[in-house]
Enzyme design. Sequence first.
Site, PDB file in Angstrom:
ATOM      1  N   CYS A  54      -7.237  -6.809  -3.228  1.00 56.36           N
ATOM      2  CA  CYS A  54      -7.556  -6.739  -4.659  1.00 56.36           C
ATOM      3  C   CYS A  54      -6.640  -7.625  -5.501  1.00 56.36           C
ATOM      4  O   CYS A  54      -5.416  -7.428  -5.498  1.00 56.36           O
ATOM      5  CB  CYS A  54      -7.442  -5.290  -5.134  1.00 56.36           C
ATOM      6  SG  CYS A  54      -7.666  -5.106  -6.916  1.00 56.36           S
ATOM      7  N   TYR A 185     -16.292 -12.530 -10.038  1.00 56.59           N
ATOM      8  CA  TYR A 185     -17.001 -11.276  -9.754  1.00 56.59           C
ATOM      9  C   TYR A 185     -18.359 -11.244 -10.445  1.00 56.59           C
ATOM     10  O   TYR A 185     -19.335 -10.729  -9.904  1.00 56.59           O
ATOM     11  CB  TYR A 185     -16.160 -10.070 -10.184  1.00 56.59           C
ATOM     12  CG  TYR A 185     -15.020  -9.768  -9.251  1.00 56.59           C
ATOM     13  CD1 TYR A 185     -15.187  -8.903  -8.172  1.00 56.59           C
ATOM     14  CD2 TYR A 185     -13.769 -10.357  -9.427  1.00 56.59           C
ATOM     15  CE1 TYR A 185     -14.150  -8.624  -7.306  1.00 56.59           C
ATOM     16  CE2 TYR A 185     -12.723 -10.091  -8.559  1.00 56.59           C
ATOM     17  CZ  TYR A 185     -12.916  -9.227  -7.502  1.00 56.59           C
ATOM     18  OH  TYR A 185     -11.891  -8.964  -6.640  1.00 56.59           O
TER      19      TYR A 185
END
Length: 312
Positions: A54, A185
Amino acid sequence: MAIGKVVTSEEAKEIDKSGKFNRQQNHFTTPFGDQPGMLPVESGRYRLLWAAVCPWAHRSIIAIKLLGLENVISIGKASPIRTEHGWEFSLDPNGVDPVLGIRYLPEIYAKTDPQYSGRATVPTVVDVKTGKVVNNDYFNLTYYWETVFKPFHKADAPDLYPDHLRADIEAFNQTLFHELNNGVYKAGFAQSQSAYEEAYHLVFNRLDELEKRLAHSRYLFGDQITDSDIRLYVTLARFDVAYYSVFNTNRNRLVDFPRLWAYARELYQIPAFGLTTDFQAIKQGYCLGNHAKNPHDILPLGPDISIWNTPI
């Protein structure tokens, strides 16, 4: 296995009718500080839960290491492969976090707020005294490590958020988030051609601008590393190994941008950056797991990551 009302997929609530990905708002956003209602700044009080895949979590880890806060804020690490039950602490003995005793991150979200119905995200800060989530505000966490935790910084810690640059850093970070950090994203999770193309152009327009900026500056704000460099680095580190192929941001690779590539390698060769960058975990996290759309769990062998150690 349901864990309260917590969801474990972006598709549950974060894709709108036009196919655009709209990242959820952070839920636990109480700031750290010494004012009433703030989270007290104490050594040993908090545990930061992260996963090496992440970027939002990675930037907190880089800041903590640069500032010497490893013995002030304890660290718990989840597997990079997110499961249908959420982030899992399968890297630890017996498959549970050794401090909090949880197997899946949603457990502690449900315990903290039984009505919480968003995703349980990393990074998450837990108050060890209460065993509850107190902050998952990834956008602001590094600011707290850099400012109110300053009494705990090591003697030679860099000033990542200098007073005279704060307004410029904050404005830059907002643009960086919307167009690049989260832009990849928006391209990768898009469920319509138009949403994908809009995000795709947003990403590469910003990369082109950054390539030009670095023609005149060693780092984003001159010759000193700042909070903004951490935020850009974590996206660049994931670009060729994940975003280029998995998120279809494939106009260029990072290595095709001479200045950005040299800049990223220089940062990578600083221990706080390079030693916390796990390319294998990044590939696993984006290519495998409950959101990867990879039914046969094929893990790509490339690209060659040894080139990150080539001289600047």
